[in-house]
Design an enzyme around this catalytic site. Sequence first.
Site, PDB file in Angstrom:
ATOM      1  N   LYS A 184       0.932  -1.270  -0.088  1.00  0.00           N
ATOM      2  CA  LYS A 184      -0.047  -0.007   0.054  1.00  0.00           C
ATOM      3  C   LYS A 184       1.007   1.289   0.042  1.00  0.00           C
ATOM      4  CE  LYS A 184      -3.926   2.060   2.706  1.00  0.00           C
ATOM      5  NZ  LYS A 184      -4.578   1.949   3.989  1.00  0.00           N
ATOM      6  N   SER A 227      -9.163   2.080   2.435  1.00  0.00           N
ATOM      7  CA  SER A 227      -8.198   2.782   1.890  1.00  0.00           C
ATOM      8  C   SER A 227      -7.260   1.785   1.007  1.00  0.00           C
ATOM      9  CB  SER A 227      -7.447   3.964   2.747  1.00  0.00           C
ATOM     10  OG  SER A 227      -6.831   3.252   3.909  1.00  0.00           O
ATOM     11  N   SER A 265     -10.098  -0.413   6.511  1.00  0.00           N
ATOM     12  CA  SER A 265      -9.423  -0.244   5.337  1.00  0.00           C
ATOM     13  C   SER A 265      -8.767  -1.210   4.834  1.00  0.00           C
ATOM     14  CB  SER A 265      -8.440   0.834   5.377  1.00  0.00           C
ATOM     15  OG  SER A 265      -9.270   2.132   5.427  1.00  0.00           O
TER      16      SER A 265
END
Length: 526
Positions: A128, A203, A227
């Site tokens: 990420k 996210s 997330s």
Amino acid sequence: MALTIGEHVQRFLLVLVPRLFLTLFRLVSPGTKRPKHLPPIKNPLLTLSAVQLAEKIRRREVTSVEVVQAYIDRIQEVNPLLNALVKDRFSFAIQEAARADKLIEEENGGEDVLRSRFPLLGVPLSVKESFALQGMPNSSGLKSRRKVLASVDAPPVALLKRAGAIPLGVTNTSELCMWMESSNHLYGITSNPYDLERMCGGSSGGEGSIIGGGASVIGIGSDIGGSIRMPCFFNGIFGHKPSKDVVSNDGQFPSCTGLQNDYSGSGPMCRYAEDLLPLLKIMAGPNADKLSLSEEVDLKKLRFFTVVNDGGSPLTSPVDNQLIQAQKRVAARLEADLGVTVKEVSFPQLKYSFQIWDTFLALPDKDGKPPQPFVELMADGGSVWPFWELIKRIFGRSEHTVAAIGLALMERSHSSKPSQFILKQKEELQKEMEDLLGTDGVLLYPSHPLLAPKHHHPLFTPYNFAYTGILNILGLPVTQCPLGLSKERLPLGVQVVAGKLQDHLPLAVALYLEKTFGGWVDPGMA
């Protein structure tokens, strides 16, 4: 607990008004001519777990270079459709794979030594973008940070690399990692591999999309309101939000302030359930000793519970019937296969999940220092006025997303004094759930009230993340598990929750659910 007349009216308005705006949005939204689905996986190396790949690489049945190249080829095939990987490091990855192959060739201690020292040797990894990965962007989608490159690795990334994993690149996030859809004005919007017109979640949505699309086998995400779990649900993969203080949250942007570190969790995301436990063990480092990850779990000796919804919050959408039925099928199979009883329970406090999450995320730390305001993060050392940004957005001039601007505006309306009623609801919920779960209880809870929504639709249902967010505030370990596909060929799934530091329990249940319901499905074959 029945809703009052006022709550019924509130719920009606909160459902009706967003639906009206959603209808208008659909009318004015342009259509798309691109394909809706990904091509199927052709290379069999892409259908093996990280554990299996590592074993084959150690045994010289396949080289790390071959595995890494297979994933690079898949990324180049599907990423133009997904926009999940936003910056690659392919040339470095090939070099690192060649070094891994050389190390294996020169190792005289055999497979056991390699397995002990480098359990992921030669296995590709996606990261990420909010995690620091040396030499890679670290912006979290903020345009003012477009030139920021990480000079070091975040601790969990460093541990995975030390275990032999090879990063292929970094993946997209929502702006500042605080929204349900991975979209920003630096990298653009990321799509769902099962339907490119739908969102991948946020996210950690880039991770969910690239892994679900078969272009990565393992990845790392962070989770302060769902997330990890929402992207895993929407993209049909496995993910785990660990117990509090197990995996380091350091080395990320934005960093945790106030009490946010207590509620945020960094954890693994993957297509195959057998990879969850070894990944968590590596990422936790010395803190893995807090967990009982080496303990064998007898599922027949566990106590199982199921909660079908949040009790009717006026802020959240009703749970889709296909998700309700999927959760019922899980309960039925557990009872039939294991001889256990799955007891349906309810917690009236869940109706206030969003309010609890919103209240506790805004609390000051033990020294009385409040969390950094979201508007300051948006400004990144400059100045941002949310109302002005909203006007600029209308004319396409703002560098910030509608979601980020909306969050900044909502933040301005926060009361400085938390509601005593909400604080009490959280205390009661915490005690009741911990007493129920103990050290041998497992609870099933919907991952989200809806199947993967169309792009931008969460703007009209902004509180649905409360189904995941409440578990952050409670600090409980949660594993997100796929349960096959809906009639629309979209992923179904469920959250599996356990008591604090009992991470090994939902991880064991994940293995059972994968075997029983099939786990990840190639979106190209869906």
